[in-house]
Write an enzyme that holds these catalytic residues in place. Structure first.
Site, mmCIF file in Angstrom:
data_model
loop_
_atom_site.group_PDB
_atom_site.id
_atom_site.type_symbol
_atom_site.label_atom_id
_atom_site.label_comp_id
_atom_site.label_asym_id
_atom_site.label_seq_id
_atom_site.Cartn_x
_atom_site.Cartn_y
_atom_site.Cartn_z
ATOM 1 N N SER A 1 19.244 -6.638 45.136
ATOM 2 C CA SER A 1 19.285 -6.165 46.514
ATOM 3 C C SER A 1 17.969 -6.588 47.166
ATOM 4 C CB SER A 1 19.435 -4.644 46.519
ATOM 5 O OG SER A 1 19.376 -4.141 47.826
ATOM 6 N N LYS B 1 22.596 -9.378 47.314
ATOM 7 C CA LYS B 1 22.856 -8.491 48.458
ATOM 8 C C LYS B 1 21.636 -8.573 49.352
ATOM 9 C CE LYS B 1 22.643 -3.490 48.571
ATOM 10 N NZ LYS B 1 23.191 -2.250 47.977
ATOM 11 N N LYS C 1 19.786 -6.962 52.842
ATOM 12 C CA LYS C 1 19.825 -5.863 53.787
ATOM 13 C C LYS C 1 19.878 -6.449 55.195
ATOM 14 C CE LYS C 1 19.370 -2.372 50.886
ATOM 15 N NZ LYS C 1 20.341 -1.258 50.794
ATOM 16 N N ASP D 1 24.124 -5.292 53.367
ATOM 17 C CA ASP D 1 24.105 -3.823 53.383
ATOM 18 C C ASP D 1 23.329 -3.352 54.611
ATOM 19 O OD1 ASP D 1 24.025 -1.110 52.884
ATOM 20 O OD2 ASP D 1 23.045 -1.261 50.924
ATOM 21 N N GLU E 1 28.362 -3.615 53.337
ATOM 22 C CA GLU E 1 28.195 -2.255 52.814
ATOM 23 C C GLU E 1 27.702 -1.318 53.917
ATOM 24 O OE1 GLU E 1 25.813 -2.334 49.278
ATOM 25 O OE2 GLU E 1 25.495 -0.173 49.236
ATOM 26 N N ASP F 1 28.976 3.316 50.686
ATOM 27 C CA ASP F 1 27.909 3.788 49.797
ATOM 28 C C ASP F 1 27.586 5.234 50.201
ATOM 29 O OD1 ASP F 1 25.481 4.370 48.535
ATOM 30 O OD2 ASP F 1 24.403 2.602 49.251
ATOM 31 N N LYS G 1 27.428 5.147 42.772
ATOM 32 C CA LYS G 1 26.089 5.471 42.258
ATOM 33 C C LYS G 1 26.210 6.817 41.570
ATOM 34 C CE LYS G 1 23.382 3.138 45.868
ATOM 35 N NZ LYS G 1 22.639 3.304 47.144
ATOM 36 N N GLY H 1 22.541 1.034 42.777
ATOM 37 C CA GLY H 1 21.280 1.449 42.176
ATOM 38 C C GLY H 1 20.437 2.147 43.212
HETATM 39 O O1 OSB Z 1 21.715 1.240 50.040
HETATM 40 O O2 OSB Z 1 22.130 0.572 48.091
HETATM 41 C C1 OSB Z 1 21.338 1.041 48.900
HETATM 42 C C2 OSB Z 1 17.888 1.344 47.286
HETATM 43 C C3 OSB Z 1 17.514 2.593 47.723
HETATM 44 C C4 OSB Z 1 18.334 3.287 48.565
HETATM 45 C C5 OSB Z 1 19.548 2.738 48.968
HETATM 46 C C6 OSB Z 1 19.958 1.492 48.511
HETATM 47 C C7 OSB Z 1 19.086 0.779 47.699
HETATM 48 C C8 OSB Z 1 19.353 -0.581 47.267
HETATM 49 C C9 OSB Z 1 18.641 -1.087 46.034
HETATM 50 O O3 OSB Z 1 20.059 -1.355 47.859
HETATM 51 C C10 OSB Z 1 19.430 -0.918 44.800
HETATM 52 C C11 OSB Z 1 18.612 -1.226 43.566
HETATM 53 O O4 OSB Z 1 18.080 -2.326 43.466
HETATM 54 O O5 OSB Z 1 18.488 -0.352 42.706
HETATM 55 MG MG MG Z 2 23.761 0.719 50.086
#
Ligand code: OSB
Ligand code: MG
Length: 383
Positions: free
Chosen positions: A148, A174, A176, A201, A226, A251, A275, A303
């Site tokens: 991510s 992924k 952001k 995301d 997402e 999510d 999650k 995660g």
């Molecule tokens: O939206 O999935 C999410 C991390 C912290 C809070 C929300 C998210 C995330 C990530 C990272 O996208 C996921 C990871 O690398 O563990």
């Molecule tokens: Mg997310």
């Protein structure tokens, strides 16, 4: 282990005698700040729970952040709920199903519940001599990797990060996105990596009025988008999904099986990010995976930039054959220069991640490192 015990369902195992529960507040610096549309985090600050029974210790990691920018739960609220409401419900020798039943009285607060439940499951697995995946009932398999990538200041920075991830061998990327940092950034990545499994995301940054803009993303063949709309919405996602060719993945909106059923019934998403830390623990996560897959909705494992404790849980969970897409399971070094457990998660041959082999979560706590990152400690239960 006695014969036949191997297939005893998870929920019917007893938690044994609880001697001691310790809560440890830790702060681990990130190698670089991690930005999403709603927050920037520069470290992992969270609570760990250690539950001791005889000479066995089960560990649980809370996925809440100190702030309520991803979820309404926070580190402080989780500590409070664990101490005041969850631990008092525990009793030696009850089953994991009984723990689940008792915890249902606590509304919401899934991150707090997951912390305790996961520590108990790790404890039970270690005591009975199973790796966590075996206790859950699944054989080992190589786990696909995914990364991510946080919001970047410029297209150049983003391309650099994506190139690095592709070079490492990640199975999917992924990225952001946020208002004003979306179409052009996705286009740039897609032009450079035409065949890369890529998704975006938004962490809830858009509204239904943005449907025309989000529709522009359909041109880039994203595997999914997402959480485009609010963290608390399901209904409007169902309206948006009708407007988009790109599958929506939920999510933040999914807190339990009931939310997953509502989202699927409304066609609010075509994929789910599961999650375990967000949905109250491993047992509810397994129920969601079974339900979604049984209803034609693929799932992947999200995660929360966990330390090696939560990261190991996510890896074991993904031995469930229902996880059919790479998740947000990345190398330890993607977040941390030093972790509180060993060995670190690394990408092996073909970009896959190996499931730890020892009992329970299968990773060892590095006590010296843990001491260095501990901010506070509290014994919450002493027999
Ligand atoms: O939206 O999935 C999410 C991390 C912290 C809070 C929300 C998210 C995330 C990530 C990272 O996208 C996921 C990871 O690398 O563990
Ligand atoms: Mg997310």
């Amino acid at each position: 282990m006695t014969p036949g015990e191997q297939h005893a369902p998870l929920g019917s195992r007893t938690i044994g005698r609880i001697d001691r529960v310790e809560e440890i507040l830790v702060r681990l610096p990130f190698v670089a700040p991690f930005s999403v549309s709603s927050a920037t985090w520069t470290c992992k600050e969270t609570i760990l729970l250690r539950i001791d029974s005889g000479d066995v210790s089960g560990w649980g990691e809370c996925v809440a952040d100190p702030d309520p920018f991803y979820s309404p739960e926070t580190t402080a609220s989780a500590r409070y709920v664990i101490r005041e409401f969850l631990l008092p419900l525990l009793e030696s020798d009850i089953t994991l199903d009984e723990v689940g039943e008792r915890f249902r009285r606590i509304r919401g607060n899934g991150m707090a519940r997951a912390t305790v439940e996961n520590a108990l499951i790790d404890l039970v697995a270690k005591r009975d001599g199973f790796p966590l995946h075996a206790l859950l009932g699944y054989p080992r398999r190589p786990i696909p990797s995914g990364i991510s990538i946080g919001l970047q200041e410029s297209v150049g920075d983003l391309i650099e990060k994506v190139d690095e991830a592709v070079g490492r061998g990640y199975h999917r990327v992924k990225m952001k996105i946020a208002r004003g940092r979306d179409v052009d950034m996705v286009r740039a990545v897609r032009e450079r990596h035409p065949a890369l499994p890529l998704m975006a995301d938004a962490n809830g940054d858009y509204s239904l009025a943005d449907a025309p803009l989000l529709r522009q993303l359909d041109a880039f063949g994203l595997t999914m988008i997402e959480q485009p709309l609010s963290y608390s919405d399901i209904w409007e996602h169902s309206l948006l999904q009708r407007e988009l060719a790109t599958p929506i993945c939920l999510d933040e909106s999914i807190h339990d099986l009931a939310d997953a059923r509502a989202a699927i019934a409304l066609s609010a998403c075509r994929v789910l990010n599961v999650k375990q830390g967000r949905v109250g623990g491993l047992m509810e996560a397994l129920r969601i995976v079974d339900y979604a897959v049984g209803n034609g909705i693929p799932v992947w494992c999200g995660g929360m930039d966990e330390t090696g404790i939560g990261r190991a849980v996510n890896i074991h969970l993904q031995t469930h054959p229902g996880f059919s897409m790479p998740g947000d399971t990345s190398e330890t070094s993607r977040y941390f220069a030093r972790d509180i457990v060993g060995p670190p998660v690394v990408l092996g041959e073909g970009g896959f991640i190996a499931v730890p082999e020892g009992a329970g979560i299968g990773v060892a706590i590095d006590e010296a490192e843990l001491r260095k990152v501990t901010l506070a400690k509290e014994t919450m239960w002493e027999r």
